[in-house]
Structures are given as structure tokens and as C-alpha cells.
Write an enzyme that holds these catalytic residues in place. Structure first.
Site, PDB file in Angstrom:
ATOM      1  CD  GLU A 217      -6.071   4.435  -0.984  1.00  0.00           C
ATOM      2  OE1 GLU A 217      -6.157   4.567   0.232  1.00  0.00           O
ATOM      3  OE2 GLU A 217      -6.984   4.164  -1.867  1.00  0.00           O
TER       4      GLU A 217
ATOM      5  CE1 TYR B 247      -3.662   2.466   1.055  1.00  0.00           C
ATOM      6  CE2 TYR B 247      -2.018   3.482   2.132  1.00  0.00           C
ATOM      7  CZ  TYR B 247      -3.452   3.410   1.739  1.00  0.00           C
ATOM      8  OH  TYR B 247      -4.104   4.467   1.869  1.00  0.00           O
TER       9      TYR B 247
END
Ligand code: GDP
Ligand code: MN
Length: 395
Positions: free
Chosen positions: A201, A113
Site C-alpha cells: 500500500e 492512493y
């Protein structure tokens, strides 16, 4: 403002961040050509078909499907294009899928992530990574927040080399990927800054079988106040993905946010609008919206405000709460009277006007012949409108 994954990919590519090969279509007739193109360009016979909607959690909702050959890719395009995709971010009504992205399937060794956003508490951009990327990241953030490693960025310095190295260490990268990662992180931050993003993101950022890092799923949101600096980004806006009433309000410079209660609110000033919602809650009601009509409210603003509030079928009563500072209460009163006459209102309207020319305004309302419930104080107004919304008022 939000954009679709395939649009985010265009931006990543421009900044030199590796993405999977792919193409996006909105018509089933283009499916075979798209599969051929991706097969040829990425030299693959395995595909992933991905719904393009402004919501995450697509994989779990059946909007991201692995396709081991061309026939199943075609089948998956058929299934996803035009489906109503429900994920934890869409609400029960789901989203109609109007476009799908056909991508090469990657051989994934590990999912990470990586994200950048503004930390409002420290006033700094923060770069976050986790070695536990993928579809469970929300769960990780809740149960083991220590697995998300952060680097705060000092304004003017960008992501510094030692910080990029800290992020590489946090992900446990080695060899080729460890060399590749700092460049990807720096480019991501450059994109975030230059395009005035509010969030970038990448989830997952994947490590492939060949030890390459690839941004497999990107979400990019932008600061609306800076969009005028980036006309090309502004052109990526997809109004189909936004609430129609909010889009309509934007055209009249009204700041409207739809909520799920029954009391419509028309207020001038964001602070007063917030406290209006608070007091409605406090006396047992629930606001149907936030609406700030701004300092220069006039007859047109009030009419448009009404139209937008009433486009929401849940609204059972409307509270108009205006403080006449810059704007005069009598002008607002005239706007309310005109709007009520013109729009054929079927729900009770409670009005509280305070400030410049409030007396004149009250007279105007009282003598107008239109059915309006007048309130004397903020609290009185809240009580009256919540009663009216519950059907207990005298209207
Ligand atoms: P999201 O569910 O909306 O976040 O959609 P993603 O694009 O992140 O896809 C969800 C998950 O599908 C990823 O975390 C991967 O586990 C899996 N996935 C997506 N693309 C591929 C791929 O090319 N190969 C493999 N093996 N898995 C993939
Ligand atoms: Mn994802």
C-alpha cells in the site's frame, strides 16, 4: 508479517520505484549526521521526521513532522525518538518509537492512493487506486467507495498495459506523470508477487511540484507461509512490534492470538477453537485468546499452552476443549495434570475431553488430586467456564 516503512522503502528502491531520499536512525547522537547526509544527498534544507512503528495514522498522532529547517528537524527528532506514539491503530497504550526516518520534504501537488492485495471473494489480486489519497483514505473508503478504482489481475498475466492505463485515467494523470505511472504500477505488482506480499500500500503516492510521482509512505505485509522462501525479508522482522505472547507461542508452533476477554482457551484444531470462542460468547462470556495446539498435542504442548494463556493477566478461567482424534485424550489428561501441578495455577480450569480414550482420561483427571472442573458436553463446558470466570463457580 509486517515491516517498517524504511524497510519497505529499501524494497521499493530495489524494484526501481521512486522514493524520497532519507536515512533511518535509532540514536539521538546520530541526528545531526543524518540531517547533514539527507541535506547533502537530496539537496534540501527541509525535512520530514517520521516515527518508525508498525502502525498507520502516524501523521495524525504527531509521529510525522514537517521541519522547515535543520534546527527544527533536530528538535523533531528529539521529540519523536523515544515518544509513545498513539494512533487509531495502536490502541490507547501506544507504541514506543525506537527509530525515526529523516527524509527530504517534498513539494506535494496532489496525494494519491495505490494498493495491491488479494480479493478473497474473487480469488484474484486486485490493484486499487484513488485520486483522494492521504490521511483520510479510510473515511473515503467508508463514505464514497466509488472513488476507489479497482483492476482485478488475471493469474499469470500480471498487471496488463490496458489495466495500468485505466489506473492512470482514474487518477487523472497527465504529461510526465501519466508516462511514469504505468511503470510504477507494474513494478509494484512485480514486487508484490515476487516477494509473496499480502498487501502493498502506497499512501500517499504523491505528485510533486515537478510533476514527478514519488511513493511517500509504503506499507508492505507478507504472507507468513511463504517467508521461508525469502530469508532476507524474514530477517526484517521486528519482534519488538509484536505481541510478546504471540511471539512466544510461535516458538512452540502454537497458533495463538490474543483477544481481550477473560476466558482462556486451549483447543486442538482451528475449527474447534473457533466454535469454542463462539459458544463462550453465546453463553455470555468472552474469550481471552484463540489457541490451536494442533493435532499432535502432548505434555509439552499443553504446558506451553498454559504458560502462554496465563501470561495474560485478564484470564480468569481456562477452558480446555480437546477432541481426541489423532491425539489420545489420556495423553492430554496427563499433560493437563502435570502442567497444573507444575505451574501452580491460580485460576479455575474446566476440561472437556471427547474422543479416543476419553473414559480413561476422565478417570485420570478424577483421580489426580488436582483441582479441575470436568465437563460432559461442549455446552456444559462453556457454561461452567463462563461461570467460573465470573467468580460464580464453586472454585
Ligand atoms: P501516516 O500518517 O502514518 O500515513 O504517514 P505519512 O507518511 O503518510 O504522512 C502523513 C501525511 O503527512 C501525508 O499524507 C502528507 O500529507 C504529509 N507529509 C508527509 N511527508 C511530507 C512531505 O515530504 N511534504 C509534505 N508537504 N507533506 C508531507
Ligand atoms: Mn500514509
Amino acid at each position: 508479517m509486517k515491516i517498517h516503512e524504511h524497510q519497505a522503502n529499501e524494497l521499493l528502491k530495489r524494484y526501481g520505484i521512486p522514493i524520497p531520499g532519507g536515512t533511518t536512525i535509532g540514536d539521538l547522537a546520530q541526528a545531526e549526521a543524518a540531517i547533514d547526509q539527507v541535506g547533502r544527498e537530496s539537496n534540501t534544507e527541509q525535512f520530514v521526521i517520521k516515527a518508525q512503528v508498525h502502525a498507520g495514522g502516524r501523521g495524525k498522532g504527531g509521529g510525522v513532522r514537517f521541519s522547515p529547517d535543520r534546527a527544527s528537524a533536530l528538535e523533531n527528532i528529539r521529540n519523536i525518538l523515544g515518544m509513545t506514539l498513539v494512533t487509531h491503530q495502536t490502541g490507547a497504550e501506544g507504541r514506543l518509537v525506537k527509530k525515526v526516518m529523516v527524509t527530504q520534504a517534498l513539494d506535494i501537488k496532489q496525494e494519491f492512493y495505490a494498493a495491491i492485495t488479494l480479493d478473497r471473494a474473487t480469488g484474484r489480486d486486485v490493484f486499487m487506486v484513488s485520486s483522494e489519497g492521504g490521511v483520510e483514505i479510510e473515511e473515503i473508503a467508508r463514505t464514497s467507495p466509488e472513488k476507489i478504482v479497482k483492476q482485478a489481475i488475471v493469474p499469470g498475466f500480471g498487471l496488463r498495459s490496458f489495466q495500468a492505463r485505466n489506473l492512470v485515467l482514474a487518477l487523472g494523470l497527465e504529461g510526465h506523470a501519466a508516462k511514469q505511472a504505468p511503470g510504477i504500477f507494474q513494478k509494484l505488482y512485480k514486487l508484490y508477487r515476487e516477494l509473496d506480499c499480502s498487501i502493498v500500500e502506497i499512501n500517499p503516492l504523491v505528485l510533486t511540484g515537478k510533476d514527478d510521482l514519488v511513493a511517500l509512505d509504503a506499507k508492505i505485509n507478507f504472507d507468513d507461509n511463504a517467508l521461508y522462501l525469502h530469508p532476507e525479508v524474514a530477517g526484517m522482522r521486528d519482534l519488538d512490534e509484536e505481541d510478546p505472547a504471540e511471539v512466544e507461542a510461535g516458538k512452540f508452533n502454537l497458533n495463538y492470538i490474543k483477544l481481550d476477554g477473560t476466558v482462556g482457551c486451549m483447543v486442538n484444531g482451528a475449527g474447534l477453537a473457533m466454535s469454542t470462542m463462539d459458544i463462550i460468547k453465546q453463553v455470555g462470556g468472552s474469550p481471552a485468546n484463540f489457541l490451536d495446539v494442533g493435532g499432535g498435542a502432548n505434555v509439552e504442548t499443553v504446558k506451553n499452552g498454559f504458560r502462554i494463556i496465563l501470561s495474560d493477566e485478564n484470564v480468569k478461567a481456562v477452558l480446555i476443549n480437546i477432541f481426541g482424534g489423532i491425539v489420545r485424550c489420556d495423553r492430554i489428561a496427563n499433560g493437563i495434570i502435570e502442567a497444573v501441578k507444575e505451574l501452580d495455577l491460580k485460576v479455575p480450569v474446566v476440561v472437556r475431553l471427547e474422543g479416543t480414550n476419553a473414559d480413561v482420561a476422565k478417570e485420570l483427571l478424577a483421580n489426580s488430586g488436582v483441582s479441575i472442573i470436568s465437563a460432559d458436553s461442549f455446552e456444559d463446558a462453556a457454561n461452567k467456564v463462563v461461570e467460573a470466570a465470573a467468580g460464580k463457580g464453586n472454585h
